[in-house]
Scaffold this motif. Structure first.
Motif, PDB file in Angstrom:
ATOM      1  N   ILE A 177       0.836  -1.207   0.000  1.00 23.14           N
ATOM      2  CA  ILE A 177       0.000   0.000   0.000  1.00 23.14           C
ATOM      3  C   ILE A 177       0.872   1.260   0.000  1.00 23.14           C
ATOM      4  CG2 ILE A 177      -1.685   1.330   1.337  1.00 23.14           C
ATOM      5  CD1 ILE A 177      -2.843  -1.106  -0.144  1.00 23.14           C
ATOM      6  N   SER A 178       1.930   1.264   0.816  1.00 18.30           N
ATOM      7  CA  SER A 178       2.831   2.419   0.871  1.00 18.30           C
ATOM      8  C   SER A 178       3.471   2.682  -0.488  1.00 18.30           C
ATOM      9  CB  SER A 178       3.925   2.202   1.918  1.00 18.30           C
ATOM     10  OG  SER A 178       3.383   2.116   3.201  1.00 18.30           O
ATOM     11  N   CYS A 179       3.948   1.635  -1.120  1.00 19.83           N
ATOM     12  CA  CYS A 179       4.572   1.787  -2.439  1.00 19.83           C
ATOM     13  C   CYS A 179       3.545   2.226  -3.482  1.00 19.83           C
ATOM     14  CB  CYS A 179       5.254   0.488  -2.858  1.00 19.83           C
ATOM     15  SG  CYS A 179       6.733   0.136  -1.897  1.00 19.83           S
ATOM     16  N   ALA A 180       2.324   1.689  -3.396  1.00 13.04           N
ATOM     17  CA  ALA A 180       1.273   2.067  -4.343  1.00 13.04           C
ATOM     18  C   ALA A 180       0.900   3.544  -4.176  1.00 13.04           C
ATOM     19  CB  ALA A 180       0.045   1.175  -4.164  1.00 13.04           C
ATOM     20  N   LEU A 181       0.764   4.003  -2.935  1.00 12.37           N
ATOM     21  CA  LEU A 181       0.451   5.419  -2.701  1.00 12.37           C
ATOM     22  C   LEU A 181       1.595   6.318  -3.161  1.00 12.37           C
ATOM     23  CD1 LEU A 181      -1.332   5.299   0.770  1.00 12.37           C
ATOM     24  CD2 LEU A 181      -2.352   5.834  -1.444  1.00 12.37           C
ATOM     25  N   PHE A 182       2.813   5.882  -2.925  1.00 10.07           N
ATOM     26  CA  PHE A 182       3.990   6.623  -3.384  1.00 10.07           C
ATOM     27  C   PHE A 182       3.961   6.762  -4.906  1.00 10.07           C
ATOM     28  CE2 PHE A 182       8.372   6.500  -5.001  1.00 10.07           C
ATOM     29  CZ  PHE A 182       8.897   7.622  -4.388  1.00 10.07           C
ATOM     30  N   ALA A 183       3.764   5.643  -5.593  1.00  9.72           N
ATOM     31  CA  ALA A 183       3.736   5.647  -7.066  1.00  9.72           C
ATOM     32  C   ALA A 183       2.558   6.462  -7.593  1.00  9.72           C
ATOM     33  CB  ALA A 183       3.684   4.209  -7.588  1.00  9.72           C
ATOM     34  N   ALA A 184       1.386   6.297  -6.984  1.00  8.86           N
ATOM     35  CA  ALA A 184       0.205   7.040  -7.439  1.00  8.86           C
ATOM     36  C   ALA A 184       0.402   8.542  -7.260  1.00  8.86           C
ATOM     37  CB  ALA A 184      -1.035   6.570  -6.681  1.00  8.86           C
ATOM     38  N   THR A 185       0.999   8.941  -6.158  1.00  8.05           N
ATOM     39  CA  THR A 185       1.240  10.364  -5.923  1.00  8.05           C
ATOM     40  C   THR A 185       2.265  10.916  -6.908  1.00  8.05           C
ATOM     41  OG1 THR A 185       0.729  10.073  -3.584  1.00  8.05           O
ATOM     42  CG2 THR A 185       1.933  12.062  -4.190  1.00  8.05           C
ATOM     43  N   ALA A 186       3.340  10.181  -7.130  1.00  4.66           N
ATOM     44  CA  ALA A 186       4.352  10.630  -8.090  1.00  4.66           C
ATOM     45  C   ALA A 186       3.755  10.728  -9.497  1.00  4.66           C
ATOM     46  CB  ALA A 186       5.540   9.667  -8.078  1.00  4.66           C
TER      47      ALA A 186
END
Length: 191
Positions: A156-165
């Motif tokens: 989830i953390s990586c997905a939110l990071f990628a989605a935000t970027a």
């Protein structure tokens, strides 16, 4: 006395913090977490998140919150912690104020000389390096956990990071919206 140490530390950060607030983050993290041990890594990460969301420059906001938290963690009350905020903020801004008053006329006169242009050519990559260092410092266990400890939270953390970027960089979504979306996603994951 902690106030003098706080003043000296943030004065030094203000003096050597080229590249604005984002460039200062790695210096602030090194001094407050690693050198002085005023804050934990988790507290610093929270301070950066709050500094991002509140109006104003991130470097000054971080100094304000770090000053407050450092004094509060030292066992002083809220009023003394507010004085710590003011001390850290003033100390961070003071070198810039002094330097700008001293060199503004000279810079305007000599800004097109080869020597001054060369100095700025050298400073630009260093500023980008400081921004990269600040990013890497925030890619820690508190923000991303590890796949072994909690694979779901890591994903989830990586997905939110990628989605935000992707959202801010490619789709040009307002960063405030992305912060709100990520906060809502965190709330949804809680329930």
């Amino acid at each position: 006395m902690i106030y003098l140490s706080l003043f000296f530390t943030f004065f030094k950060i203000g003096l050597f913090g080229f590249g604005g607030g984002y460039g200062m983050l790695s210096l602030i993290q090194h001094e407050t977490v690693e050198s002085q041990h005023w804050l934990s890594t988790a507290e610093f990460t929270d301070i950066v998140a709050i500094s991002q969301m509140t109006p104003g420059p991130i470097g000054i906001n971080s100094a304000t919150y770090c000053g407050y938290t450092a004094i509060h963690n030292a066992g002083y009350g809220n009023m003394m912690a507010i004085l710590g905020s003011a001390t850290a903020t003033f100390a961070l801004v003071l070198p810039s104020l002094i330097l700008m008053l001293l060199i503004s006329k000279m810079f305007m006169k000599y800004m097109n000389t080869p020597l001054v242009k060369s100095v700025f050519i050298g400073l630009r990559p260093a500023v980008v390096g400081l921004l990269a260092a600040a990013t890497l410092l925030l890619c820690n266990k508190e923000n991303f956990s590890t796949p072994i400890e909690n694979p779901w939270q890591f994903f989830i953390s990586c997905a939110l990071f990628a989605a935000t970027a992707f959202g801010t960089g490619y789709l040009k979504i307002n960063p405030i919206r992305m912060i709100l979306y990520s906060g809502v996603a965190g709330l949804l994951l809680l329930y």
